[in-house]
Structure formats: C-alpha cells, structure tokens
Design a protein around this motif. Structure first.
Motif, mmCIF file in Angstrom:
data_model
loop_
_atom_site.group_PDB
_atom_site.id
_atom_site.type_symbol
_atom_site.label_atom_id
_atom_site.label_comp_id
_atom_site.label_asym_id
_atom_site.label_seq_id
_atom_site.Cartn_x
_atom_site.Cartn_y
_atom_site.Cartn_z
ATOM 1 N N ASP A 1 -4.344 0.048 -16.371
ATOM 2 C CA ASP A 1 -5.038 1.174 -17.015
ATOM 3 C C ASP A 1 -4.055 2.292 -17.336
ATOM 4 O O ASP A 1 -4.105 2.900 -18.403
ATOM 5 C CB ASP A 1 -6.139 1.729 -16.095
ATOM 6 N N ILE A 2 -3.181 2.548 -16.394
ATOM 7 C CA ILE A 2 -2.228 3.648 -16.573
ATOM 8 C C ILE A 2 -1.217 3.300 -17.671
ATOM 9 O O ILE A 2 -0.896 4.144 -18.524
ATOM 10 C CB ILE A 2 -1.500 3.948 -15.231
ATOM 11 N N VAL A 3 -0.737 2.070 -17.654
ATOM 12 C CA VAL A 3 0.232 1.650 -18.676
ATOM 13 C C VAL A 3 -0.396 1.770 -20.068
ATOM 14 O O VAL A 3 0.211 2.314 -20.994
ATOM 15 C CB VAL A 3 0.701 0.190 -18.408
ATOM 16 N N LEU B 1 1.790 7.305 -11.263
ATOM 17 C CA LEU B 1 0.328 7.144 -11.292
ATOM 18 C C LEU B 1 -0.076 5.694 -11.030
ATOM 19 O O LEU B 1 -1.149 5.432 -10.484
ATOM 20 C CB LEU B 1 -0.228 7.591 -12.647
ATOM 21 N N THR B 2 0.796 4.759 -11.418
ATOM 22 C CA THR B 2 0.456 3.350 -11.190
ATOM 23 C C THR B 2 0.337 3.033 -9.697
ATOM 24 O O THR B 2 -0.243 2.029 -9.320
ATOM 25 C CB THR B 2 1.486 2.379 -11.818
ATOM 26 N N LEU B 3 0.920 3.891 -8.864
ATOM 27 C CA LEU B 3 0.826 3.650 -7.415
ATOM 28 C C LEU B 3 -0.567 3.994 -6.894
ATOM 29 O O LEU B 3 -0.989 3.493 -5.861
ATOM 30 C CB LEU B 3 1.855 4.478 -6.647
ATOM 31 N N LEU B 4 -1.245 4.883 -7.592
ATOM 32 C CA LEU B 4 -2.550 5.340 -7.109
ATOM 33 C C LEU B 4 -3.716 4.718 -7.855
ATOM 34 O O LEU B 4 -4.810 4.591 -7.320
ATOM 35 C CB LEU B 4 -2.655 6.870 -7.243
ATOM 36 N N TYR B 5 -3.476 4.387 -9.116
ATOM 37 C CA TYR B 5 -4.571 3.897 -9.955
ATOM 38 C C TYR B 5 -4.208 2.524 -10.523
ATOM 39 O O TYR B 5 -3.038 2.144 -10.489
ATOM 40 C CB TYR B 5 -4.830 4.893 -11.086
ATOM 41 N N ARG C 1 0.841 -1.203 0.000
ATOM 42 C CA ARG C 1 0.000 0.000 0.000
ATOM 43 C C ARG C 1 0.875 1.252 0.000
ATOM 44 O O ARG C 1 1.888 1.303 0.693
ATOM 45 C CB ARG C 1 -0.902 0.016 1.239
ATOM 46 N N PHE C 2 0.463 2.200 -0.784
ATOM 47 C CA PHE C 2 1.186 3.478 -0.828
ATOM 48 C C PHE C 2 0.268 4.561 -0.275
ATOM 49 O O PHE C 2 -0.928 4.572 -0.582
ATOM 50 C CB PHE C 2 1.569 3.814 -2.267
ATOM 51 N N SER C 3 0.834 5.435 0.510
ATOM 52 C CA SER C 3 0.042 6.529 1.072
ATOM 53 C C SER C 3 -0.434 7.419 -0.074
ATOM 54 O O SER C 3 0.370 8.031 -0.780
ATOM 55 C CB SER C 3 0.892 7.329 2.060
ATOM 56 N N HIS C 4 -1.753 7.456 -0.236
ATOM 57 C CA HIS C 4 -2.328 8.234 -1.347
ATOM 58 C C HIS C 4 -1.887 9.691 -1.244
ATOM 59 O O HIS C 4 -1.496 10.310 -2.243
ATOM 60 C CB HIS C 4 -3.852 8.131 -1.299
ATOM 61 N N LYS C 5 -1.932 10.190 -0.018
ATOM 62 C CA LYS C 5 -1.616 11.603 0.193
ATOM 63 C C LYS C 5 -0.168 11.894 -0.210
ATOM 64 O O LYS C 5 0.118 12.858 -0.925
ATOM 65 C CB LYS C 5 -1.844 11.941 1.673
#
Lengths: 119, 851
Positions: B792-794, B784-788, B737-741
């Motif tokens: 899809d991002i790729v 962006l791949t960390l959040l979404y 998990r990555f901190s969204h903030k």
C-alpha cells in the motif's frame, strides 16, 4: 593491467549522460565510483541517466555491482537508467546472466535519449 | 471580485484553491437555494401530514417508497438523454410549476372555492372539476404533496452532486464538501426562518409559504446555468479526475452495480438501516408533536422553529467540528458517531417521564437530522470516493433515490404493523407508552446501523486502494525476478580470472558448475577466455563448443563422480598438510597471482591455524584482487578473528560489496560484532554506512532491532543506509516485527526534518532543495512500510510521485485513512501537489505548532 576508468558527464535535455571509457573494474587504488557520481546527480534532482558504454572494453563483478547499485538508486526514486552502445560481447554476457532484463539497453544513444521522453 | 479575493473570502469556509473559487461559490449558492426552498416546503409538508390520521403517515411514506422507483427511472432516462444543463433547467422549471399547482390546490381546500382568476371557459370547467375532486378527498393532495416533496429533495440533492461531479474532480470535491454543506445549512436556516417567522407572526397562511419557493428555484436555475457556463474553463484545471457524463445511468444499471459490488451493497445497507432508524424516530417525533399541537398554524410554526434550531445548531456544529472531527478521528469514528449518539438517545425513552416526551422526541429527531445534515452527509460523500466514477454515478443515484425510499417504506410498514399489533388507535393518552414501543424497534434498527458502519469501514480501505496501481517495480524486486545477483558477479569474476591463471579459472569454474542452476548458455560462455570475449563477435560466441579453453571441461565437471573425486582430493590429509606448509610462503609471495590463487584456495582448505593466519594476512593485502578472493574464503571459514579485517575492507568501495557478503555469510551471530562498530563514532563513516546492508542480509529480529536502534541515534550520515536496510528486511522478511512506538518516533523525527526543508530551504538552486525533499520523502515512505502494509505504501508513494490526478487523489485519501493524526498532519501537506506553497507552509507550521 586494467585500462583506467574515465567518466565524462554531459546533459542533454535534462538527461544526464555519462560517457564512460576504460574498464569498469576493481582497481587497487580507490577512485571515483560510478554509483557515487549517479548519487550526486540524484542529489541535484536529475532522475534520468544514460550510460554511454561505447568506450568500455570490460566490466568485472565490481563494475556490474556499480551498475546495479546505480540502477537501484535511480529506479527507487522513480527515475530511469539506460545503457547504450554496449559492446556485443558484453551484451552477450548481460543477456546470458539476465542483466538485459533488468537494465534498459539500447543500441543507439540518440534513440535511447529519445526513449526517455516516452512513457 | 477577483478570483484571488474570492478565494481568500471562501477560505474561511472551506479549502478553496485558485480558479475553482467561482465554481465553488456558485455551487454553494445553488445548494443554498434548493435547501432554502426545501426548508420552507418541509414544515408545510410535515404539518399537513401530522394533521391527518397517523396511519396515513405510513401510507404517505409507502407511496413515496413505491413510486420513487418510477421517478428514478424517469430521472435516469432524462439524465441519459438530455444535455446536463437542459436536464437541470427542465427539472427546476418542473418543480416551480408544480409548486404553483400545490399552492392552488391547498388554497382550494382551505377556502373551498376557486379564487384564482381563469382566462377561458375550458379553464373554468377544468378547475371546477378539479375543485370537486379535491374537496371530496382532501387527504389525497396531502399525500401527493408529501410524495412530491420527497421527490423534490431527493432529486434536487442528487442533481446538486451531479453538478459537483461534473465540474470538480474527486479530490477537489472532497476539499470543498465542507463549503457546500455550509451553503446547504445556511440555506436551510434561511428557509426554516422564513417559515417560522411567517407562521409565528401569522403573516401568511401555511400554504401561501409555498409561493416563496418558485422564486428561490428560479434563482437556483440562474446559478446552475452559471456553473455550467464556466465548466469549460474549469475543465482545463480539473485534469483526468473529473467524472464524465453518466452513460446509461438507469435504475436497473444502478441496481446491478450495487448487487455486483460488496462495498456498495454494504453502503446501501448502512444507509437503509440509518433511514429505517430515522423513519421510526420521525414517527416518534410526529406522535409527540401531534399530541402537543393540534392546530395547523401552531404546529407548522413549531416544526419550522424546530427545523430552524436544528439547522442553526447543525451549522455551528458543522463549522466548528465536522472538518476537525474528520481530520482528527477519520472516517472510522465519523461514521460511527451518529448511530452511537442515537443509540443512547433512543434508549433514553425508557427512562423519561411523560412530560418530557416532546423535548425528548425533538432532541432525538434533532440529533438524527443534525448528524444527517453535517457529519453523516460529509462522510457519505467521502465513502463514495473510492468507487470508480462510472459505477458511482449509477449506484449513487440508485442508493440515494431508491434504496433510501425503500428503507423509508420499510419503516412505514414496520410502523403500520406495530400500530395494528399494539392497537395504537385505541390507546389515546398513552403517548409515552407508544413512544417506548416504537423505541424498541428504533434501538434495534440503530444497532443494525452500527454493525453495518463497522463492516463498511472494514471494506473501505480495500476499495480505496483498488484503482491504485504500481507505477514501477522497485529495483530489488526486478533484480530478484530476473537475475541471480550472486551468480552473475561470480560469472564476471570467473571470466576475468581466466586471463589471470588457469588454476584460478578452474577453481572458479569448479565453484560455479557445482551450482545446479547454470544454463547451457552460461556453461558455454565460461569456456571462453576474457580476451576472446573481447575479440570475438557475438555470433561466434554462441558457437563455443570448439572454442572452449578446455574442450571437454564442461562435460567433465558436470559429472557428479568427477566432482566428488575433486572434493575428496581437497579433503585428503596429505593434500592439506602439503598446502599448509606452502600457505605462508605463497601468502607472502611478491607475485600477486600467487597470492590471488592461495586466497582462493584457502576457501577449500581445513581451517587450521596456519590457514586462518594466512587468510588474515591476505585479507590485509594491498591488492584488491587478492583481498577479493580472501574475502570469499573468509566467508567460507567464518573465523571470528577475521571480522575486524573484513570490517576494514568495508571502507574500500572496490571491496565493499564482497566484504558485506563475507560478513553476512557469518550468519546471525555476526550481528553482535557488527553492532558496536555501527554504534561507535570511532568507526570510519564509510564502514558504518556499509554495515546496515550486512544486517539487512542477516534479516533477523536482532539485526532489525540494531538497525532501529541505530536510526534512533539520528546520524544524518547513516540515515539513508539504515532506512534502506530496514525497508529491505521488511520486504524480505515479513515475519520480522518492528516496535511501532520506536518506528513512529523515528518517522515523526524524519518527517519533521523533511518539513524543515520546505519551511527553511537550504541555500542553493531550488532543484537541489526539491531533490533533497524527494530523497527524504522516499526515506519517510520506506519507514512507513515498517508500520503499514508495504504494498500500500509503495503504491501510494509511486502514485503521489508519478500518478494521474485520480490515482494521486486515491493515494492521498488512502494515506489519510492509514496514518495517525500527527503523522498525516505532517506528511500530507508535504505530498499534496494541489497545495499552493503558502498553504503548504501554513499547514506545516500548524502541524509543527510553529508560529
């Protein structure tokens, strides 16, 4: 004693060609690396790179790592890396280890250059 | 007017670019003219309908619902068979002719005689017969006219969007939809104003208003022909995103498409529920107007005035908020706003006094029409964007012309049923109670609509990304699929070691054959010396059996019992004791080969103090070969005291990969030792740059946190390595998990710095600035791949970089949905290739809040 590595760069229709001579192998004294040269070309906006390996006698694990690192940098930016005129012996090792399924290896360099223009 | 001036002029109303300006203006004018005509026809139709018995309101709607299917079928057949321009011209001429007929009929009803001069006796006979029929059943023309008006608006609007799809591609249409809607709204205002003024000033009779419409429709005919005349020129710029002609766009085909696609079913259901609610709201409005205005001239005037106000308010609302609302809140809230507002408005009927019945009904009906004209219309068109062009063509016609009328019919049946059950005919003077009873059903319909908007929105992203395919496979995935990287490197080392020494070679071989995944080819290959590989031809290489350096070695080391014996020998205390005594001596040997062999051998020894001490010395060895094997052994023993020595080797490009592997072999605990080195400015930058890869290989939550923390320090020299490592963890370990903030903060910083490249390009050739931009954008997408969803991002990244016009459109649209307002405000102008440099800079400045 490993043969020193010499990399000459030329450009053919926006394709960067590295003419490589010697051994792509680990040396005791750090030198310019293939991956750093590739990165320089990517920084210049070049995305298609051809490695002419006709002058390369041997590649060790370091050399393979360098080629794979170059492949990763180019591929991830949507570019293409191709290899040509690789010696039959090296090609055999590449085939046995599966590297030929990752790297686009062509016998003939001019055909390899032409293949960049194909989709 | 030149294209450039026209573009600048239209910019105020929509995102018009370059050569599309003339087509955009012509299409807007076309929409203006047909809506102007309709808003003259509409008050006439409404007034005539309200004037008859309320039960007939339902019958008129039912007639439309039942008969529209035939019109749809005919329309589809004509669309299929006729050239598009001929089809549109014929349709408009038909509407012009039928308007003249309706005027004649209503004129007959009012005057009870034929006033129009006729040319011959057969004509006189026909008109006399027609007069008799019409005057005996005056309700019939009203019902027929109501049906005709419904057909007119449904067909005219559908034909307009067909023309839009013919000449513009999806992304163009999306940009220009605001301009078209503006044209439609202004046309509606003009039409309603003409109707209002004419009836209020009693300048003309109600039916005479109809004579204005043929003039407008003939102008529309000229406009649409101009649009198609310029089509060839537009085609060249449209690329592959333009929608082609509809093949077999019949009603059954459209019905089939809707049935097959869940998304289209939901879309149709959402539209149907909205129209059902709107129909009930309209009955409430008609009930209130009938009660307040019994006379047809005053009633027509009120309805025309009402429409004028609604359209004026809609226009202001549209110009000020539609685009902004869509950009700020996205489709999610844009499709929910209308049902939410109508839910509140409809529920208000239960608390208002009788005196407010007409204002309330007008307000709710106005809100329904207002949303329909603005936000809902724009959103509906956007919701069709992800549907494949051929499917959309058929389905949209079916939904717009059949489903919508079916829903109106359902509304009519519900109203008829309610009238019968609640005895509306015998409740004169109970208008508010009647409004409330209809209101119960209205609230229920709006609730269903609201639920369906949520379902459509949930389905939308999945449909949107369906046509987006990967353009290439990311390098790590290709390698992982085809190559065991670790094994391959070991194979190359082993081949190389054979010319060094037999001992070294055998130790390497022993390490390799313990692996179960060695292929027969590989086993054969390892039986050859490096020089032999250099010297021998390819054919001979395959024949390795007789040429192996140690014939029979392969079989021997493949024997589990033999391998066990070797392992036991290595573990014998006597062997360890003898070797320990010689270690120091060999590690200090001037012969490089001795040091290489001992560096390799240490990996097989018990990690006692002499071993660890010797390994430490070998890790500092100036020979790259020695250090390589020492790193391999260090990875086996994982002694904390060796970590600083391994860290030092990260600075050497020849040993970096081996040092990274060694550190990663220490396991999660090494993260605590790596983190300070990564954070310290005192650590050489080459070492710091190599550390993120180590953390990526650890792939733990702590490693991810350290990397994100490192990114927060905004060190340009480390940025690429940190982002690569984070993206790798995301790919390899989806559970992390990555901190969204924290990620969002870094993303915004990175995107802002990327924007600066566009706004203030670095000195040097433009190609280098472009390359720098591309590399930064890659980092942005990696983050962006960390959040979404990474896939899809790729896909979005790859299609924006190398996709077709259509797949790029979809990717931009998908990002538009996915990203939050601030992020997309900064990122989309950077990646939208359709923007001119000036427009891009302007948008970026706006997003960055720069002057």
């Amino acid at each position: 004693m490993a043969t020193p590595l010499i990399i000459k760069t030329r450009e053919v229709s926006s394709i960067v060609v590295f003419d490589i001579e010697g051994e792509i192998s680990r040396q005791d004294t750090p030198q310019v690396t293939l991956s750093s040269l590739v990165q320089d070309e990517l920084d210049r906006g070049r995305r298609n790179i051809l490695l002419d390996l006709s002058g390369v006698g041997f590649i060790d694990s370091y050399g393979v790592g360098e080629i794979l690192a170059s492949y990763k940098s180019i591929q991830n930016l949507g570019g293409r890396l191709k290899l040509c005129r690789i010696s039959p012996k090296l090609l055999l090792i590449f085939k046995i280890t599966g590297l030929d399924r990752v790297l686009d290896i062509r016998e003939d360099c001019s055909r390899a250059l032409e293949s960049f223009s194909q989709a | 007017m030149t294209d450039g001036r026209l573009e600048r002029l239209l910019r105020g109303f929509g995102d018009v670019r370059g050569r599309e300006a003339r087509a955009a203006l012509a299409l807007s004018a076309y929409f203006f003219l047909i809506t102007a005509a309709f808003y003259i026809i509409k008050p006439v139709k409404e007034s005539l309908l309200i004037g008859i018995h309320p039960a007939w309101w339902s019958y008129a709607d039912l007639a439309t619902a039942l008969l529209i299917g035939f019109v749809v079928a005919l329309n589809a057949r004509l669309l299929d068979r006729l050239p598009r321009r001929t089809y549109l011209t014929a349709s408009l001429l038909f509407f012009v002719a039928s308007l003249l007929v309706f005027w004649l009929v209503f004129d007959m009803i009012r005057t009870s005689q034929v006033q129009t001069p006729v040319a011959d006796s057969s004509g006189i006979l026909f008109l006399l017969w027609a007069q008799t029929v019409i005057l005996r059943a005056p309700l019939v023309p009203v019902i027929v006219f109501s049906f005709w008006a419904d057909v007119f608006i449904a067909m005219a609007v559908t034909q307009f969007w067909i023309a839009v799809n013919d000449v513009l591609h999806a992304h163009q249409a999306k940009r220009l939809v605001g301009l078209f809607v503006t044209g439609g709204l202004v046309g509606g205002i003009a039409g309603a104003a003409i109707a209002f003024l004419a009836t209020t000033l009693k300048a003309v009779k109600v039916e005479t208003l109809l004579l204005v419409c043929p003039v407008l429709l003939l102008l529309a005919l000229v406009t649409v022909n101009f649009v198609y005349a310029g089509r060839q020129r537009i085609d060249a710029a449209a690329g592959d995103g333009r929608i082609g002609p509809a093949a077999g766009a019949g009603a059954p085909a459209g019905f089939g498409q809707v049935l097959r696609h869940r998304y289209l079913r939901l879309l149709a259901a959402m539209l149907a529920s909205a129209i059902l609610a709107g129909t009930l709201i309209n009955y409430q409005f008609k009930t209130a107007v009938k009660s307040a205005y019994p006379g047809d001239q005053a009633r027509t005037s009120y309805i025309a005035g009402f429409l004028l106000v609604i359209l004026a308010v809609s226009t202001v609302f549209h110009l000020l908020t539609t685009d902004r609302f869509l950009k700020t809140y996205g489709i999610r809230w844009a499709i929910s706003l209308a049902p939410l507002a109508l839910l509140l408005g409809s529920a208000a009927v239960f608390v208002i006094p009788a005196v407010l019945a007409l204002p309330w009904a007008s307000l709710v009906r106005g809100a329904d029409k207002g949303f329909d004209n603005t936000l809902s219309q724009s959103v509906r068109e956007l919701l069709y964007i992800p549907v494949p062009a051929d499917v959309k063509y058929r389905a949209k016609i079916f939904i717009d012309m059949f489903v919508s009328k079916f829903a109106t019919g359902c509304g009519a049946l519900v109203f008829l049923g309610l009238r019968a059950v609640r005895n509306f005919d015998y409740r004169a003077g109970q208008d508010l109670a009647i409004l409330r009873e209809i209101g119960v059903l209205t609230v229920a319909a709006v609730l269903v609509w609201l639920v369906l908007t949520r379902l459509v929105y949930r389905e939308y992203p999945a449909v949107l990304k369906q046509p987006i395919r990967r353009k290439w496979t990311p390098a790590d995935e290709v390698i992982r699929e085809h190559v065991d990287e670790d094994l391959t490197l070991k194979v190359f080392n082993t081949i190389q070691s054979r010319e060094r020494s037999t001992t070294l070679y055998l130790m390497n071989i022993f390490d390799l054959v313990r692996r179960r995944d060695l292929t027969p080819d590989l086993r054969g290959l390892l039986g050859l010396k490096r020089d032999e590989i250099k010297a021998r031809g390819m054919d001979a290489l395959f024949d390795v059996g007789g040429a192996a350096f140690f014939p029979g070695l392969e079989e021997a080391v493949d024997d589990p019992a033999f391998r066990r014996e070797i392992e036991l020998v290595f573990l014998l205390p006597v062997y360890q004791e003898i070797m320990a005594q010689r270690l120091g001596e060999m590690a200090a040997s001037p012969a490089e080969l001795d040091r290489i062999e001992v560096a390799k051998l240490i990996g097989r020894m018990v990690p006692n103090p002499p071993t660890i001490e010797a390994l430490g010395r070998l890790l500092r060895d100036p020979s790259a070969e020695v250090a390589l094997y020492a790193l391999e052994s260090a990875a086996v023993h994982r002694h904390p005291g060796h970590v600083p020595l391994i860290l030092d080797q990260l600075a050497n490009p020849m040993l970096r990969a081996a040092a990274q592997t060694a550190l990663a072999a220490y396991g999660p605990g090494v993260a605590a030792l790596v983190a300070p080195a990564l954070a310290s400015d005192g650590t050489p930058v080459e070492i710091r740059r190599a550390l993120p890869e180590v953390l990526a290989r650890l792939g733990t939550q702590t490693a991810a946190d350290i990397l994100l923390d490192g990114l927060g320090r905004r060190d340009e020299a480390l940025e690429q390595a940190l982002v690569d490592a984070l993206a790798k963890i995301r790919l390899d370990r989806p559970e992390i998990r990555f901190s969204h903030k924290a990620v969002r903060l870094e993303l915004l910083g990175l995107v802002r710095r990327t924007c600066e490249i566009v706004l203030d390009p670095p000195a040097g050739p433009p190609a280098e600035a472009r390359a720098l931009l591309d590399i930064r954008l890659k980092r942005v997408f990696d983050l962006l791949t960390l959040l979404y969803p990474p896939e899809d991002i790729v896909k979005a990244y790859q299609n924006i970089l190398q996709g077709t016009a259509q797949s790029t459109d979809y990717s931009l649209e998908h990002l538009d949905m996915l990203l939050d307002r601030e992020l997309k405000g900064l990122l989309l102008p950077l990646v939208d290739a359709g923007l001119s440099p000036e427009e891009r800079a302007q948008r970026l400045r706006r997003a960055l809040r720069l002057k």
